[in-house]
Design a protein around this motif. Structure first.
Motif, short mmCIF file in Angstrom:
data_model
loop_
_atom_site.label_atom_id
_atom_site.label_comp_id
_atom_site.label_asym_id
_atom_site.label_seq_id
_atom_site.Cartn_x
_atom_site.Cartn_y
_atom_site.Cartn_z
N LEU A 122 0.01 -33.43 7.39
CA LEU A 122 1.30 -33.24 8.04
C LEU A 122 2.43 -33.25 7.01
N ALA A 123 3.36 -32.31 7.19
CA ALA A 123 4.51 -32.23 6.29
C ALA A 123 5.73 -32.87 6.94
N ASP A 124 6.66 -33.29 6.10
CA ASP A 124 7.92 -33.88 6.58
C ASP A 124 7.65 -35.00 7.58
N VAL A 125 6.84 -35.95 7.20
CA VAL A 125 6.47 -37.02 8.11
C VAL A 125 6.70 -38.38 7.45
N ASP A 126 7.29 -39.29 8.20
CA ASP A 126 7.39 -40.69 7.79
C ASP A 126 6.32 -41.49 8.53
N LYS A 127 5.87 -42.57 7.93
CA LYS A 127 4.80 -43.37 8.53
C LYS A 127 5.25 -44.82 8.68
N LEU A 128 4.94 -45.36 9.85
CA LEU A 128 5.32 -46.74 10.17
C LEU A 128 4.06 -47.50 10.57
N ILE A 129 3.80 -48.61 9.90
CA ILE A 129 2.60 -49.40 10.16
C ILE A 129 2.98 -50.67 10.91
N GLN A 150 7.16 -50.67 7.41
CA GLN A 150 6.31 -51.67 8.03
C GLN A 150 7.12 -52.57 8.96
N VAL A 151 6.47 -52.94 10.07
CA VAL A 151 7.07 -53.85 11.04
C VAL A 151 6.01 -54.85 11.45
N MET A 152 6.32 -56.13 11.33
CA MET A 152 5.39 -57.19 11.75
C MET A 152 5.92 -57.81 13.03
N LEU A 153 5.22 -57.56 14.13
CA LEU A 153 5.60 -58.14 15.41
C LEU A 153 5.08 -59.58 15.50
N LYS A 154 5.70 -60.37 16.34
CA LYS A 154 5.26 -61.76 16.48
C LYS A 154 3.87 -61.83 17.11
N THR A 155 3.61 -60.97 18.06
CA THR A 155 2.28 -60.87 18.68
C THR A 155 1.92 -59.39 18.75
N ASP A 156 0.77 -59.08 19.32
CA ASP A 156 0.37 -57.67 19.43
C ASP A 156 1.24 -56.91 20.43
N MET A 157 1.74 -57.61 21.43
CA MET A 157 2.66 -57.00 22.40
C MET A 157 4.09 -57.33 22.01
N PRO A 158 4.95 -56.33 21.83
CA PRO A 158 6.32 -56.60 21.37
C PRO A 158 7.16 -57.28 22.46
N SER A 159 8.07 -58.10 22.02
CA SER A 159 9.05 -58.68 22.94
C SER A 159 10.05 -57.59 23.32
N CYS A 219 12.68 -44.95 16.38
CA CYS A 219 12.12 -43.70 16.90
C CYS A 219 13.20 -42.69 17.26
N SER A 220 14.35 -43.17 17.70
CA SER A 220 15.42 -42.28 18.18
C SER A 220 16.00 -41.40 17.08
N GLU A 221 15.68 -41.70 15.82
CA GLU A 221 16.19 -40.89 14.71
C GLU A 221 15.32 -39.67 14.44
N TYR A 222 14.19 -39.55 15.14
CA TYR A 222 13.22 -38.49 14.84
C TYR A 222 13.11 -37.50 15.99
N ASN A 223 12.84 -36.24 15.64
CA ASN A 223 12.63 -35.20 16.64
C ASN A 223 11.27 -35.36 17.32
N GLN A 224 10.28 -35.87 16.58
CA GLN A 224 8.96 -36.08 17.16
C GLN A 224 8.42 -37.43 16.69
N VAL A 225 7.84 -38.18 17.63
CA VAL A 225 7.23 -39.47 17.31
C VAL A 225 5.81 -39.49 17.87
N LEU A 226 4.84 -39.63 16.97
CA LEU A 226 3.43 -39.72 17.36
C LEU A 226 2.97 -41.16 17.16
N VAL A 227 2.47 -41.78 18.22
CA VAL A 227 1.99 -43.16 18.16
C VAL A 227 0.47 -43.14 18.17
#
Length: 286
Positions: A102-109, A129-138, A149-157
């Motif tokens: 994929l081109a022009d892609v940022d990655k978030l872990i 990178q983002v470390m949540l307190k638990t597996d389910m975000p508050s 996510c709102s800064e991107y035209n497309q977000v793939l999870v």
């Protein structure tokens, strides 16, 4: 091994069995609690995603600006915890294979499992990178992720998805509904569909689009976390069930070894007694 060592090994095996049983029972209760809700909500999330894409296509027709500062974001959802079998590994490999070209892609872990893997492997030169307190975000953590996510035209999870109790699938969800949006755009440009889209909006389309781009994006992102949670819980249940089976095999093996050791010890005791008696008789006759 001595009988004392075998007893220690048996105690470890029993402890392992107790732990796996506890995890299995917790996972089983959790699956029963969330499975029906997640499966029931899948249709809702799917329909919401289609409506989101449809609204974006309508906005394109009205020439309402949709362009955002960045093109594409790929998010990897892994867990902060262990005892999930190979589900995090399978998902990470799928993420790497799917995003490599994929081109022009940022990655978030997200999650400790993914972060530890990429820090050790150095397979990704750059990533957020983002470390949540638990597996389910508050609630606040979810809003913070939506803001990114709102800064991107497309977000793939990229997340795991429950197929059955025995089968978990690595997949991805386009929470920006870009594929539906593009499909509707193509249909709009088809001469055969010249009068395809005729609507009156209240409030105006720009406000509707803004609402979808915030509230619905939040809802669809939360849906991927629910899918992941169900899938990981099912994977843990199966992993713990297998671990309990292995613990039972281990206990049985050490019990057999202990029985052999006791029998050998008893035989040696009997032989020593016979040898002592024989020596006493020989001494008496002498």
């Amino acid at each position: 091994m001595t009988i004392k060592e075998l007893d220690a090994a048996l105690d470890e095996g029993e402890s392992l069995k107790a732990i796996t049983q506890a995890y299995s029972e917790i996972s089983n209760l959790k699956i029963k609690k969330i499975r029906s809700a997640v499966e029931r909500n899948r249709l809702f999330f799917d329909e919401i995603s289609k409506v989101f894409g449809f609204v974006r296509a309508l906005a394109l027709k009205k020439k309402i600006g949709l362009e955002k500062p960045k093109k594409r974001l790929c998010i990897l959802q892994t867990s902060n915890y262990r005892f999930y079998g190979n589900i995090n590994t399978a998902l990470t490999n799928y993420f790497l294979g799917s995003t490599r070209e994929l081109a022009d892609v940022d990655k978030l872990i997200l999650g400790k499992a993914g972060l530890d893997f990429f820090k050790a492997s150095k397979l990704l030169p750059t990533y957020q990178q983002v470390m949540l307190k638990t597996d389910m975000p508050s609630g606040q953590e979810l809003l913070d992720l939506v803001k990114i996510c709102s800064e991107y035209n497309q977000v793939l999870v990229f997340h795991s998805k429950f197929k059955s109790l025995l089968t978990q699938q690595a997949t991805f969800t386009d929470i920006t509904a870009t594929s539906t949006f593009l499909m509707e755009s193509v249909r709009e440009q088809d001469p055969k569909n010249k009068d395809y889209l005729r609507f009156i909006f209240e409030p105006e389309l720009s406000k509707i689009l803004h609402f979808f781009d915030n509230q619905i994006l939040t809802l669809l992102l939360e849906g991927t976390f629910l899918e992941s949670e169900l899938s990981r819980t099912a994977s843990r249940f199966i992993s713990m069930d297998k671990a309990e089976t292995e613990a039972n095999k281990l206990i049985k093996q050490y019990q057999t070894l202990k029985a052999y050791a006791k029998r050998s010890l008893d035989n040696n005791t009997i032989l020593e007694n016979f040898a002592s008696m024989a020596a006493l008789r020989k001494g008496a006759h002498a």
